[in-house]
Design an enzyme around this catalytic site. Structure first.
Site, short mmCIF file in Angstrom:
data_model
loop_
_atom_site.label_atom_id
_atom_site.label_comp_id
_atom_site.label_asym_id
_atom_site.label_seq_id
_atom_site.Cartn_x
_atom_site.Cartn_y
_atom_site.Cartn_z
N ARG A 1 -15.71 26.93 -0.16
CA ARG A 1 -16.57 27.15 -1.19
C ARG A 1 -16.45 26.05 -2.35
O ARG A 1 -15.42 25.80 -2.79
CB ARG A 1 -16.56 28.57 -1.63
CG ARG A 1 -16.54 29.71 -0.76
CD ARG A 1 -16.85 30.97 -1.56
NE ARG A 1 -15.58 31.33 -2.28
CZ ARG A 1 -14.91 32.26 -1.77
NH1 ARG A 1 -15.26 33.02 -0.74
NH2 ARG A 1 -13.78 32.59 -2.54
N ASP B 1 -17.94 24.55 -5.83
CA ASP B 1 -18.54 24.85 -7.38
C ASP B 1 -20.03 24.20 -7.64
O ASP B 1 -20.47 23.17 -6.88
CB ASP B 1 -17.52 24.69 -8.39
CG ASP B 1 -16.31 25.34 -8.33
OD1 ASP B 1 -16.57 26.72 -7.74
OD2 ASP B 1 -15.37 24.78 -8.67
N TYR C 1 -10.62 16.32 0.26
CA TYR C 1 -11.83 16.10 -0.90
C TYR C 1 -11.59 14.70 -1.29
O TYR C 1 -10.58 13.96 -1.12
CB TYR C 1 -11.38 16.97 -1.90
CG TYR C 1 -11.59 18.46 -2.07
CD1 TYR C 1 -12.86 18.81 -2.52
CD2 TYR C 1 -11.10 19.57 -1.32
CE1 TYR C 1 -13.64 20.28 -2.48
CE2 TYR C 1 -11.52 20.75 -1.28
CZ TYR C 1 -12.79 21.09 -1.67
OH TYR C 1 -13.01 22.47 -1.73
N ARG D 1 -10.08 19.02 -9.63
CA ARG D 1 -10.59 18.68 -10.87
C ARG D 1 -9.80 18.66 -11.94
O ARG D 1 -9.64 17.69 -12.87
CB ARG D 1 -11.87 19.48 -11.21
CG ARG D 1 -12.94 19.18 -10.24
CD ARG D 1 -14.18 20.21 -10.70
NE ARG D 1 -14.57 20.15 -12.07
CZ ARG D 1 -15.39 21.18 -12.56
NH1 ARG D 1 -15.99 22.54 -11.94
NH2 ARG D 1 -15.71 21.24 -13.79
#
Length: 270
Positions: free
Chosen positions: A50, A52, A110, A201
């Site tokens: 998932r 954001d 990522y 992040r």
């Protein structure tokens, strides 16, 4: 029959991946498009990871079960006909019933793209993060090395994280600079068995602080050891974060870009 799809999307205008009452999520748009293409009831999908609000999907993988028979190219073209311009199915593959896009994944990757420039992004706004100050690549690489291996990543975990354990194995972090002078672009690529909510992040916030010279590389090890979110830097912007995709065993017959051992380090656009 169970199908796996590879999805690419720009997450800027969506409320993340997961379906919400607002209907403004990538999953909502995908499931509506599948229903319109098949002219049947809504098809429920599961995703590999998932994302954001504001986070992009370079190669999200989903799976769904259906009794409807279509050729792989038909699932791609037919579904894309009903999707917004910033979401597109890249490929479709039939998979065994034992395949699960999330639990069958052996790893995830990522990418964070950061623009180093004295002026904020404009044409690429929403697609890159930003640092107006010059960054020290060697300092950031030294700091990133402290995160490699299996650790408790509680210091980089969002309070809303639902993961059962904060212990993850970070397999690879690569920090690469593209371009010279005061204006350049940085690529930060992360590969792990799995990630916590906001983990990348929160790590990026620490790396940028170190890269700007506001903390020494050794500070990253202190943050990791603290096992407290209060010890780390503020959460960095979602704009430059891309889910490169999950990694699977070759037995599933999926494209090389999501096959463990075949997926090369990312070095292209955005």
């Amino acid at each position: 029959m169970r199908w796996a799809l590879g999805i690419r999307y720009h997450g800027g205008v969506y409320d993340g991946w997961q379906s919400q009452p607002s209907g403004r999520t990538v999953q909502d748009h995908l499931e509506k498009a599948l229903a319109r293409f098949t002219a049947g009831p809504r098809i429920g999908t599961l995703c590999a990871g998932r994302t954001d609000a504001g986070v992009h999907g370079w190669m999200q993988v989903v799976h769904f079960d259906t009794e409807i028979e279509r050729a792989p190219f038909s699932w791609v073209r037919g579904t894309n006909r009903f999707l917004p311009d910033d979401i597109a199915v890249q490929w479709a593959h039939p998979v065994p019933a034992a395949f699960h896009c999330r639990s069958s994944a052996l790893g995830r990757r990522y990418l964070y793209v950061l623009s180093q420039s004295p002026v904020r992004p404009s044409l690429d706004a929403g697609r890159v993060g930003w640092s107006m100050h010059a960054l020290d690549g060697e300092a950031m690489r030294a700091a990133a090395a402290a995160l490699l291996g299996e650790h408790d990543f509680s210091s980089f975990r969002a309070s809303a994280c639902q993961a059962r354990s904060p212990v993850k194995q970070m397999r690879r972090i690569e920090v690469r600079r593209h371009g010279e002078g005061p204006r350049c672009r940085w690529h930060f690529e992360f590969e792990a068995d799995a990630f916590l909510h906001h983990m990348i992040r929160n790590i990026m916030g620490c790396l940028v602080r170190i890269g700007q010279g506001h903390a020494p590389p050794g500070w990253m090890r202190e943050v990791l050891a603290a096992r407290s979110r209060d010890a780390a830097a503020p959460t960095f912007a979602p704009d430059g974060l891309y889910f490169l995709g999950p990694l699977y065993d070759a037995q599933w017959g999926l494209p090389d870009e999501v096959t463990l051992g075949s997926a090369a380090a990312y070095d292209g656009p955005p």
